[in-house]
Design a protein around this motif. Sequence first.
Motif, PDB file in Angstrom:
ATOM      1  N   GLU A   1       5.364  11.617 -36.761  1.00  0.00           N
ATOM      2  CA  GLU A   1       6.020  12.443 -35.769  1.00  0.00           C
ATOM      3  C   GLU A   1       6.883  13.504 -36.463  1.00  0.00           C
ATOM      4  O   GLU A   1       6.865  14.663 -36.067  1.00  0.00           O
ATOM      5  CB  GLU A   1       6.865  11.564 -34.855  1.00  0.00           C
ATOM      6  N   VAL A   4       4.614  16.265 -38.019  1.00  0.00           N
ATOM      7  CA  VAL A   4       4.118  17.229 -37.031  1.00  0.00           C
ATOM      8  C   VAL A   4       5.240  18.170 -36.611  1.00  0.00           C
ATOM      9  O   VAL A   4       5.033  19.378 -36.470  1.00  0.00           O
ATOM     10  CB  VAL A   4       3.517  16.500 -35.801  1.00  0.00           C
ATOM     11  N   GLN A   5       6.426  17.642 -36.456  1.00  0.00           N
ATOM     12  CA  GLN A   5       7.577  18.467 -36.099  1.00  0.00           C
ATOM     13  C   GLN A   5       7.868  19.484 -37.213  1.00  0.00           C
ATOM     14  O   GLN A   5       8.107  20.664 -36.938  1.00  0.00           O
ATOM     15  CB  GLN A   5       8.804  17.598 -35.854  1.00  0.00           C
ATOM     16  N   ALA A   8       5.126  22.202 -37.226  1.00  0.00           N
ATOM     17  CA  ALA A   8       5.308  23.128 -36.113  1.00  0.00           C
ATOM     18  C   ALA A   8       6.491  24.061 -36.353  1.00  0.00           C
ATOM     19  O   ALA A   8       6.401  25.279 -36.138  1.00  0.00           O
ATOM     20  CB  ALA A   8       5.503  22.348 -34.818  1.00  0.00           C
TER      21      ALA A   8
END
Length: 90
Positions: A1, A4-5, A8
């Motif tokens: 998680e 991915v953060q 992004a």
Amino acid sequence: ELFVQYLATYSYKHGRGKEKNALTYSDLSHTAEECETFQFLADILPKKILASKYLKMLEKEKRDGEVREDNDEAEEEEDEDEAVGDGVGS
């Protein structure tokens, strides 16, 4: 998680996301290509191309492959001719 953060956030900050106030696929694919940290994602996030460009690329590869095959066949025939010529002269 968290990965991915980070991907992004990095893509948003270093892409055109700030201008449009949005994160786009092209921002992600550009990050995967340009940033060494995300290089392993380049195959997963390839740049988008138009279908017409892709078909032209395939057609060109096919033509190049045929030319190479023709050259390989011609070289094999020359090798055979030389081998026969060597045998006759002996």
